[in-house]
Motif scaffolding. Structure first.
Motif, PDB file in Angstrom:
ATOM      1  N   PRO A   1       0.836  -1.205   0.000  1.00  0.00           N
ATOM      2  CA  PRO A   1       0.000   0.000   0.000  1.00  0.00           C
ATOM      3  C   PRO A   1       0.874   1.260   0.000  1.00  0.00           C
ATOM      4  N   ARG A   2       0.416   2.282  -0.704  1.00  0.00           N
ATOM      5  CA  ARG A   2       1.127   3.549  -0.756  1.00  0.00           C
ATOM      6  C   ARG A   2       0.198   4.673  -0.338  1.00  0.00           C
ATOM      7  N   ARG A   3       0.755   5.690   0.295  1.00  0.00           N
ATOM      8  CA  ARG A   3      -0.075   6.826   0.685  1.00  0.00           C
ATOM      9  C   ARG A   3      -0.491   7.617  -0.551  1.00  0.00           C
ATOM     10  N   SER A   4      -1.700   8.096  -0.516  1.00  0.00           N
ATOM     11  CA  SER A   4      -2.239   8.774  -1.698  1.00  0.00           C
ATOM     12  C   SER A   4      -3.202   9.883  -1.304  1.00  0.00           C
ATOM     13  N   GLY A   5      -2.982  10.464  -0.135  1.00  0.00           N
ATOM     14  CA  GLY A   5      -3.825  11.587   0.267  1.00  0.00           C
ATOM     15  C   GLY A   5      -5.251  11.222   0.571  1.00  0.00           C
ATOM     16  N   GLY A   6      -5.498   9.986   0.921  1.00  0.00           N
ATOM     17  CA  GLY A   6      -6.850   9.575   1.280  1.00  0.00           C
ATOM     18  C   GLY A   6      -7.761   9.348   0.088  1.00  0.00           C
ATOM     19  N   THR A   7      -7.213   9.282  -1.124  1.00  0.00           N
ATOM     20  CA  THR A   7      -8.060   9.118  -2.300  1.00  0.00           C
ATOM     21  C   THR A   7      -8.061   7.695  -2.838  1.00  0.00           C
ATOM     22  N   ASP A   8      -7.244   6.829  -2.318  1.00  0.00           N
ATOM     23  CA  ASP A   8      -7.148   5.474  -2.851  1.00  0.00           C
ATOM     24  C   ASP A   8      -7.748   4.487  -1.861  1.00  0.00           C
ATOM     25  N   SER A   9      -8.442   3.517  -2.373  1.00  0.00           N
ATOM     26  CA  SER A   9      -9.035   2.490  -1.524  1.00  0.00           C
ATOM     27  C   SER A   9      -9.390   1.299  -2.389  1.00  0.00           C
ATOM     28  N   VAL A  10      -9.629   0.167  -1.740  1.00  0.00           N
ATOM     29  CA  VAL A  10     -10.110  -0.998  -2.485  1.00  0.00           C
ATOM     30  C   VAL A  10     -11.498  -0.731  -3.047  1.00  0.00           C
ATOM     31  N   ILE A  11     -12.211   0.203  -2.438  1.00  0.00           N
ATOM     32  CA  ILE A  11     -13.542   0.565  -2.920  1.00  0.00           C
ATOM     33  C   ILE A  11     -13.425   1.721  -3.919  1.00  0.00           C
ATOM     34  N   ALA A  12     -14.098   1.571  -5.037  1.00  0.00           N
ATOM     35  CA  ALA A  12     -14.171   2.664  -6.008  1.00  0.00           C
ATOM     36  C   ALA A  12     -15.652   3.049  -6.147  1.00  0.00           C
ATOM     37  N   ILE A  13     -16.060   4.146  -5.609  1.00  0.00           N
ATOM     38  CA  ILE A  13     -15.295   5.337  -5.235  1.00  0.00           C
ATOM     39  C   ILE A  13     -15.438   5.551  -3.727  1.00  0.00           C
ATOM     40  N   TYR A  14     -14.376   6.032  -3.074  1.00  0.00           N
ATOM     41  CA  TYR A  14     -14.355   6.139  -1.611  1.00  0.00           C
ATOM     42  C   TYR A  14     -13.354   7.216  -1.248  1.00  0.00           C
ATOM     43  N   GLN A  15     -13.780   8.498  -1.298  1.00  0.00           N
ATOM     44  CA  GLN A  15     -12.822   9.583  -1.145  1.00  0.00           C
ATOM     45  C   GLN A  15     -13.529  10.931  -1.014  1.00  0.00           C
ATOM     46  N   PRO A  16     -12.764  11.988  -0.727  1.00  0.00           N
ATOM     47  CA  PRO A  16     -13.345  13.332  -0.660  1.00  0.00           C
ATOM     48  C   PRO A  16     -13.493  13.954  -2.051  1.00  0.00           C
ATOM     49  N   PHE A  17     -14.432  14.874  -2.139  1.00  0.00           N
ATOM     50  CA  PHE A  17     -14.631  15.675  -3.352  1.00  0.00           C
ATOM     51  C   PHE A  17     -14.958  17.102  -2.951  1.00  0.00           C
ATOM     52  N   GLU A  18     -14.747  18.035  -3.873  1.00  0.00           N
ATOM     53  CA  GLU A  18     -15.167  19.414  -3.689  1.00  0.00           C
ATOM     54  C   GLU A  18     -16.587  19.586  -4.217  1.00  0.00           C
ATOM     55  N   THR A  19     -17.333  20.479  -3.583  1.00  0.00           N
ATOM     56  CA  THR A  19     -18.626  20.890  -4.109  1.00  0.00           C
ATOM     57  C   THR A  19     -18.540  22.377  -4.447  1.00  0.00           C
ATOM     58  N   ALA A  20     -19.678  23.010  -4.666  1.00  0.00           N
ATOM     59  CA  ALA A  20     -19.655  24.434  -4.999  1.00  0.00           C
ATOM     60  C   ALA A  20     -19.125  25.284  -3.859  1.00  0.00           C
ATOM     61  N   ASP A  21     -19.180  24.764  -2.604  1.00  0.00           N
ATOM     62  CA  ASP A  21     -18.677  25.561  -1.490  1.00  0.00           C
ATOM     63  C   ASP A  21     -17.741  24.795  -0.557  1.00  0.00           C
ATOM     64  N   LEU A  22     -18.148  23.630  -0.070  1.00  0.00           N
ATOM     65  CA  LEU A  22     -17.388  22.912   0.952  1.00  0.00           C
ATOM     66  C   LEU A  22     -17.163  21.462   0.544  1.00  0.00           C
ATOM     67  N   PRO A  23     -16.088  20.828   1.053  1.00  0.00           N
ATOM     68  CA  PRO A  23     -15.793  19.459   0.643  1.00  0.00           C
ATOM     69  C   PRO A  23     -16.777  18.449   1.221  1.00  0.00           C
ATOM     70  N   ILE A  24     -16.786  17.275   0.598  1.00  0.00           N
ATOM     71  CA  ILE A  24     -17.721  16.221   0.959  1.00  0.00           C
ATOM     72  C   ILE A  24     -17.015  14.878   0.829  1.00  0.00           C
ATOM     73  N   ASN A  25     -17.413  13.891   1.605  1.00  0.00           N
ATOM     74  CA  ASN A  25     -16.931  12.520   1.457  1.00  0.00           C
ATOM     75  C   ASN A  25     -18.005  11.658   0.801  1.00  0.00           C
ATOM     76  N   LEU A  26     -17.573  10.760  -0.081  1.00  0.00           N
ATOM     77  CA  LEU A  26     -18.484   9.821  -0.728  1.00  0.00           C
ATOM     78  C   LEU A  26     -17.944   8.401  -0.579  1.00  0.00           C
ATOM     79  N   GLY A  27     -18.826   7.467  -0.266  1.00  0.00           N
ATOM     80  CA  GLY A  27     -18.448   6.062  -0.185  1.00  0.00           C
ATOM     81  C   GLY A  27     -19.412   5.214  -0.986  1.00  0.00           C
ATOM     82  N   LEU A  28     -19.015   4.836  -2.211  1.00  0.00           N
ATOM     83  CA  LEU A  28     -19.891   4.065  -3.104  1.00  0.00           C
ATOM     84  C   LEU A  28     -19.493   2.594  -2.999  1.00  0.00           C
ATOM     85  N   GLY A  29     -19.928   1.950  -1.926  1.00  0.00           N
ATOM     86  CA  GLY A  29     -19.393   0.647  -1.557  1.00  0.00           C
ATOM     87  C   GLY A  29     -20.121  -0.564  -2.087  1.00  0.00           C
TER      88      GLY A  29
END
Length: 421
Positions: free
Chosen positions: A246-274
């Motif tokens: 495993p390598r560090r990737s700023g919290g954007t990598d996971s065995v689950i796709a998609i499982y990471q933070p995203f930007e919105t029009a104002d504030l960031p959000i986390n999504l977990g499509l498991g």
């Protein structure tokens, strides 16, 4: 919770907005269990505080200079470091200088009344002080002995001193935390300490149940490095079965796709499509079900192969609406999503308040102390605090004066019950 009105005494401090609760009996599952705790810092005190939240009586034995964490500030509140206050509620503080004969004799008398003894000294120091498992079990044969150290009671590293930071480095967690091109990072909380404390509390509960069934005492050996390493079980198992480090990737990598933070029009959000079902609902919520239905995105494995393109598509769409709008839409369609809160936002969360996770209590002297609760509901209610974190030596006379005479034996211990023998 008895009273959920905010405390107005210091409106300039964040705790003034917390629900203010009255101290009470708390959970009573461990009523009658006496724990003698000679630990300092975080892991040991956290373990015994967890047990105290379930009703155990915890006697915190401190050196004349006190627990190290009492001085871990600023910030301080009422002349005590808030780090200390975070892990020491419900306890009674007794000052004993075990370096002289009289102090050692008092400590032995106290241990004789205990069901559980907890220490965090390295094993060579335990033996030097006569507070190792063999010595303690000579004082009380059926005691549950709990050792919380950096590397355990055995092995080549057993006598090395350690802190949370050192354990995190050994465990591998720092190497997979942070940006891919950046330096390794420590977790932003004393994770190894807290995990080891939880492990110690859990093992103590199991040992007490075994003793209640006639199994006698136990020797519990907790290692900060091992508790922290076990936290990586999913990442370690994946490596062992694949050879992929495993390598560090700023919290954007996971065995689950998609499982990471995203930007919105104002504030960031986390999504977990498991799951596949969540994946389909997600794209329908975004108004683009045809994209999500493409054949190359049919499984999690295939979505991982196309992660970069998918992430770019999601990011473009999420920028069109605010975080709150997206959270409302995702909640309605059962899509795992949430904000990325700052600490001040977390402690202002009204749902956490309603469930008793954050609160403030007032000591008998009138000082207000903020607390993070047990976070466990039983029979529909949270644990109620029994008392505020103690001042150094606050209960020395109360506890030591109540000890049985030297020849009376452990059965005369105040507050003990037959259930826990």
């Amino acid at each position: 919770m008895t009273n959920c009105t905010p405390d107005p005494s210091r409106s300039d401090l964040p705790y003034a907005a917390l629900p203010h609760v009255e101290m009470g009996a708390g959970f009573r599952m461990l009523s009658g269990v006496r724990i003698v705790d000679v630990t300092t810092s975080i892991a040991g005190p956290y373990a015994t505080m967890l047990l105290s939240d379930f009703g155990a009586e915890v006697i915190k034995v401190e050196r004349p200079e006190g627990d190290d964490s009492r001085k871990w500030g600023p910030p301080f509140l009422d002349e005590q470091a808030l780090w200390f206050s975070a892990v020491n509620r419900n306890k009674k503080s007794v000052v004993i200088d075990a370096g002289d004969d009289e102090g050692k004799a008092r400590l032995i008398r106290l241990i004789r009344t205990a069901d559980v003894f907890v220490t965090n000294q390295p094993p060579d120091v335990q033996r030097k002080l006569g507070l190792d498992a063999d010595s303690i079990r000579k004082i009380r044969e059926d005691i549950v002995f709990v050792s919380i150290t950096g590397f355990g009671l055995t092995g080549a590293r057993a006598n090395l001193t350690s802190y949370d930071l050192i354990a995190e480095g050994y465990s591998g967690i720092m190497d997979i935390t942070g940006d891919g091109d950046g330096a390794p990072q420590k977790i932003g909380a004393p994770a190894a300490d807290m995990l080891a404390g939880q492990d110690a509390a859990m093992a103590t509960l199991a040992a007490l149940i075994d003793r209640m069934k006639g199994g006698g005492g136990s020797i519990i050996d907790i290692s900060l490095a091992e508790s922290m390493t076990r936290f990586l079980s999913c990442r370690i198992s994946s490596y062992l079965g694949s050879g992929e480090v495993p390598r560090r990737s700023g919290g954007t990598d996971s065995v689950i796709a998609i499982y990471q933070p995203f930007e919105t029009a104002d504030l960031p959000i986390n999504l977990g499509l498991g799951s596949d079902g969540i994946w389909k609902r997600f794209w329908k919520t975004l108004g683009d079900p045809e994209y999500g239905a493409r054949a190359e995105f049919a499984t999690n494995s295939s979505r991982r192969d196309h992660r970069n393109a998918i992430v770019a598509r999601i990011q473009k769409l999420l920028l069109g609406r605010s975080r709150q709008e997206w959270l409302a839409a995702f909640a309605e369609n059962r899509i795992p999503a949430g904000p990325i809160n700052r600490v001040d936002e977390v402690t202002a969360d009204r749902d956490f308040h309603a469930r008793g996770l954050f609160y403030a209590v007032t000591s008998p002297s009138g000082n207000v102390v903020p607390q993070v609760g047990l976070g466990i509901q039983i029979d529909g209610r949270p644990s109620t605090p029994i008392r505020v974190p103690p001042y150094l030596g606050e209960h020395t006379s109360e506890i030591l004066d109540s000890l049985p005479d030297e020849d009376t034996g452990a059965d005369a211990a105040p507050g003990k019950t037959e259930n826990w023998k």
